[in-house]
Design a protein around this motif. Structure first.
Motif, PDB file in Angstrom:
ATOM      1  N   ASN A   1       6.136 -10.071  -2.832  1.00  0.00           N
ATOM      2  CA  ASN A   1       5.872 -10.070  -1.432  1.00  0.00           C
ATOM      3  C   ASN A   1       5.893 -11.522  -0.650  1.00  0.00           C
TER       4      ASN A   1
ATOM      5  N   GLY B   1       3.010  -2.729   8.808  1.00  0.00           N
ATOM      6  CA  GLY B   1       2.149  -1.781   8.362  1.00  0.00           C
ATOM      7  C   GLY B   1       0.761  -2.618   7.812  1.00  0.00           C
TER       8      GLY B   1
ATOM      9  N   ASP C   1       0.194  -6.369   6.151  1.00  0.00           N
ATOM     10  CA  ASP C   1       1.185  -7.573   6.527  1.00  0.00           C
ATOM     11  C   ASP C   1       0.806  -8.518   7.018  1.00  0.00           C
TER      12      ASP C   1
ATOM     13  N   VAL D   1       1.667  -0.956  -0.629  1.00  0.00           N
ATOM     14  CA  VAL D   1       1.312   0.516  -0.285  1.00  0.00           C
ATOM     15  C   VAL D   1       0.923   1.026  -1.559  1.00  0.00           C
TER      16      VAL D   1
ATOM     17  N   SER E   1       5.520  -2.751   0.221  1.00  0.00           N
ATOM     18  CA  SER E   1       5.702  -1.908   1.481  1.00  0.00           C
ATOM     19  C   SER E   1       7.278  -1.931   1.839  1.00  0.00           C
TER      20      SER E   1
ATOM     21  N   GLN F   1       5.835   5.830   1.638  1.00  0.00           N
ATOM     22  CA  GLN F   1       4.577   5.571   2.534  1.00  0.00           C
ATOM     23  C   GLN F   1       3.447   5.622   1.561  1.00  0.00           C
ATOM     24  N   ALA F   2       2.170   5.072   2.249  1.00  0.00           N
ATOM     25  CA  ALA F   2       0.944   5.289   1.437  1.00  0.00           C
ATOM     26  C   ALA F   2       0.501   6.474   1.225  1.00  0.00           C
TER      27      ALA F   2
END
Length: 841
Positions: free
Chosen positions: A143, A155, A158, A227, A245, A298-299
């Protein structure tokens, strides 16, 4: 209080609560925006992994949380799972911490499946599952500095770097909270969740513009939040995982959502809100490059690894051998296409398929042998089968191989009744292509340009190993000239460096080599009397060697013009590959010096030294036949071996004497003197090592000889070098005398007359060991005869080109110094004697 609540909870509620503990953190680990940081757990020990082995065989996968007694504990994508942490340590390892370095973690090692073990027991090979080699061994949550596409949607978690200037000044790194809100100090809070990266600047400008005018704004994405997803089914590491993510279904299948030992590569499902929204086939990506079914995660998504379908093992040579999972209707052709097998190299007659036969419980395994074409078109593969395909045989049905000293070594088509003369109809077949390459090189040949060109790597690749070594040695010699003068360790005076003289001689030889390279034999002599046919006896399955006379075979002599069979290998030898009698060899001789036409001359078998001198046009009036130098390569090799052994012996004697002298030293001064002496002795040995034998053959020629007829009728060898020197006009005197140097030769003077001219022998001289090295390589010494000194040299006349040497007295100088003098004498005397012994043998 918490324990009391658990005591009154129902069993189902208890399970849910304990599972949820995997994502609940201590207060000390909470972040400012109330995000739940990543929890850590220690990896299982070796004993725990062993205890879980049976569960893994059942396809339950590996859950790191189980090692600590947890239930589905969360695994972070790439964070350090090496032990429990205090609150401070957890904060340090928080994925939101800007100082986090994102260390890699190893994924659980995938054990062998039951089918892999079965294939090993059957074939002796451990075959991987197709696709295993492409899966990651470690994972990391990248990340930091992660490139983001323009369509990326902002999202929770972030990081956004916001800079505002003008009406308001703000420079802040802010994070999107779990509700999707971004708080900019002194400005306000704005909903950014779902905003695409390309629209972020415009969106924030419009939001801030509601409160301020006349400002500029820049927004940049920093670290991206992760996520949480769930990995379930027959996965290698089931449980909750924190992933980037930007992750997609395909990316996590290569990382945290890998299939376990019984997991499917062909059926990876993405479930969202209880519905299957995508199915991904890893084979489609690996074999065809298709990303069909890939979706952004997605989460809360669930990646479900299904049970592996029908599996077969492809037992074949090379990296294509593996275990393949089949979908309904797929055949052997699909397996070969997926594996990327080059089918042109496969045997077409035999494919073996081993499978289960339920009708025979006593022997449930059976094997079927069918043709390759039928296997592709008709065979229905069943679960658990092993397909063995063989490589095509290298045997030729209609080929005869010709190799060795020939123009074009290759396989040639065989026909009924084919003979050796049909394969080799004329001598053009035996004319090697190197001949024309060397012949072409003679045009405009220049040695210096050729040496420089040979340093080009592209040309180096075309040379043989022997040619490369010879070239390197020549270039090394010419590029590193030694010093002309060195310091004599005995006297401290400057003396001529023997190595410099040797360098000068070898440099001249290298120049003469320009002629030799262009005139020497361009074509090796063939062994016309011996060639062979290698043939496989198919009855006994053993090789046979059938010799024949090449010359007679080409003349179609029925006894030697043998009938060939398919698969025969005919080998033609050169004289170097299979040594032939000397009487049938052709020799090329170099003649230089005082002859009418110096150059290279070819001599027939049995021709002698006299013959080649006649071919060279005879002698000049200045020729000194007594000093004729004949150098022979075979003699040089033997001399080098003898010289090496003599030097090794001298080194051992030097070491022993040095140790003895050091042990007998009475004081520090004596010890220092021993060390100095030893250093000088080593220097002498190094100088001796630089000398190289020349392979000289000592000729018995009368000192007064002046005609070719008086030369010995010595038969010559290929590569011999003959030098007829000019009549010398001096006699050299060296060693322990008062004046060393060269003195003009005067007929009638004796050896001792010249010693008198040099002032006589010094007090330290060993008069009983004086010797004379004659121009023809022989030696006369004072030790020869029944009465030493008197009968050895007394009254003997000196000859042109003589070198008189007076050694030091062994009793007056150290033993080691005398030994070094003897070593030098050995070089000057022993090599000539070795050559004489070789000729006598």
């Amino acid at each position: 209080m918490f324990n009391k609540l658990l005591a009154f909870a129902a069993p189902a509620v208890f399970s849910v609560l304990v599972s949820s503990l995997a994502v609940v953190q201590p207060a000390a680990a909470q972040t400012s925006n109330n995000q739940q940081p990543f929890p850590f757990s220690a990896p299982p020990s070796a004993a725990e992994r062993s205890a879980m082995g049976s569960g893994q065989q059942q396809g339950q996968g590996f859950n790191p949380g189980m090692a600590n007694g947890g239930f589905g504990q969360q695994r972070g994508f790439g964070f350090n799972n090496t032990g429990s942490n205090t609150g401070e340590e957890e904060l340090k390892n928080d994925p939101q911490n800007s100082q986090q370095q994102n260390p890699e973690i190893k994924l659980p090692k995938k054990p062998l499946s039951g089918f892999q073990q079965f294939v090993f027991d059957t074939t002796g090979r451990i075959l991987p599952n197709f696709g295993d080699n492409a899966l990651q061994k470690t994972v990391r949550l990248n990340n930091a500095n992660q490139p983001v596409s323009a369509d990326y949607e902002i999202g929770a978690g972030d990081e956004i770097l916001v800079r505002v200037w003008g009406a308001v000044d703000v420079n802040v790194n802010a994070q999107v909270d779990r509700d999707g809100q971004l708080t900019i100090p002194s400005v306000g809070t704005f909903p950014v969740a779902g905003v695409k990266a390309r629209n972020l600047d415009d969106f924030l400008k419009s939001q801030v513009g509601q409160y301020y005018k006349n400002f500029s704004l820049s927004a940049t994405l920093g670290k991206l939040g992760g996520v949480n997803i769930y990995v379930a089914g027959q996965a290698l590491a089931p449980g909750m995982h924190l992933v980037n993510s930007t992750s997609t279904l395909a990316s996590v299948v290569f990382g945290v959502a890998q299939p376990g030992i019984n997991g499917s590569f062909r059926s990876v499902q993405l479930r969202r809100a209880g519905q299957t929204v995508a199915t991904f086939d890893l084979y489609e990506l690996l074999a065809k490059g298709s990303m069909k079914g890939d979706r952004k995660l997605q989460a809360g998504d669930v990646v479900f690894i299904g049970q592996a379908g029908k599996r077969v093992a492809l037992n074949i040579e090379g990296p294509a051998a593996a275990i393949f999972e089949l979908k309904e209707g797929e055949t052997l052709a699909n397996v070969l296409a997926t594996a990327g097998v080059d089918t042109t190299l496969l045997r077409q007659d035999t494919v073996l398929i081993e499978g289960f036969n339920a009708a025979n419980p006593q022997a449930p395994r059976g094997v079927e042998q069918i043709s390759y074409t039928r296997a592709l078109q008709e065979a229905t593969l069943r679960d658990g089968e092993i397909v063995t395909i063989f490589q095509a045989r290298r045997a030729f049905s209609n080929a005869v191989t010709l190799k060795g000293a020939v123009a074009d070594p290759a396989r040639y088509p065989h026909f009924s009744g084919m003979t050796v003369a049909d394969l080799i109809p004329n001598t053009d077949v035996l004319l090697q292509p190197d001949y024309f390459k060397k012949k072409s090189a003679l045009v405009g040949y220049n040695k210096s340009r050729a040496d420089r060109a040979m340093q080009d790597p592209r040309l180096q690749e075309t040379l043989t190993i022997e040619e490369q070594i010879e070239q390197q040695q020549r270039m090394k010699l010419l590029s590193n000239p030694p010093d002309l003068f060195i310091t004599d360790p005995r006297t401290g005076e400057l003396i001529e460096n023997p190595a410099a003289k040797q360098f000068s001689e070898r440099k001249e030889q290298a120049k003469l080599g320009a002629v030799e390279d262009t005139v020497k034999n361009l074509l090796p002599t063939l062994n016309w009397d011996y060639a062979v046919i290698e043939r496989l006896n198919r009855t006994e399955l053993k090789p046979e060697v059938v010799p024949f006379n090449l010359r007679k075979a080409m003349a179609r002599d029925p006894q030697h013009n043998l009938v060939l069979q398919p698969g025969d290998v005919v080998t033609i030898f050169s004289a170097d590959q299979a040594d032939i009698p000397k009487a049938r060899k052709t020799a090329l001789i170099k003649v230089t010096g005082e002859v009418a036409a110096p150059g290279y001359y070819q001599v027939a078998p049995g021709e002698t030294l006299r013959d080649v001198l006649v071919k060279a046009g005879g002698l000049t009036q200045d020729a000194f036949l007594f000093g004729t130098v004949l150098e022979r390569k075979s003699i040089q090799k033997q001399q080098e071996q003898q010289y090496k052994r003599a030097l090794e012996q001298a080194e051992r004697l030097l070491l022993a004497a040095t140790n003895a002298n050091a042990a007998s030293a009475l004081n520090a001064a004596d010890a220092a003197s021993v060390q100095t002496q030893a250093a000088n002795q080593r220097l002498y040995l190094e100088r001796l090592k630089e000398r190289k034998p020349d392979g000289r053959v000592v000729l018995e020629v009368d000192p007064k000889a002046n005609s070719i007829a008086e030369m010995p009728p010595l038969v010559l060898d290929d590569g011999d070098s003959i030098t007829i020197p000019t009549l010398p006009t001096q006699v050299g005197i060296f060693g322990s005398v008062y004046t060393q140097g060269a003195f003009a030769y005067q007929k009638g003077r004796t050896v001792f007359d010249y010693l008198d001219l040099a002032g006589g022998a010094a007090k330290s001289a060993d008069k009983g060991s004086i010797f004379v090295l004659r121009a023809n390589g022989t030696v006369d010494s004072a030790q020869q005869g029944w009465v030493p000194f008197v009968s050895g040299l007394y009254g003997r006349n000196a000859l042109p080109g003589d070198t008189i040497y007076v050694p030091e007295d062994f009793e007056r100088v150290s033993f080691m110094k005398g030994l070094l003098d003897i070593s030098q004498i050995f070089y000057q005397v022993g090599l000539g004697a070795a050559a004489i012994n070789v000729l006598r043998d």
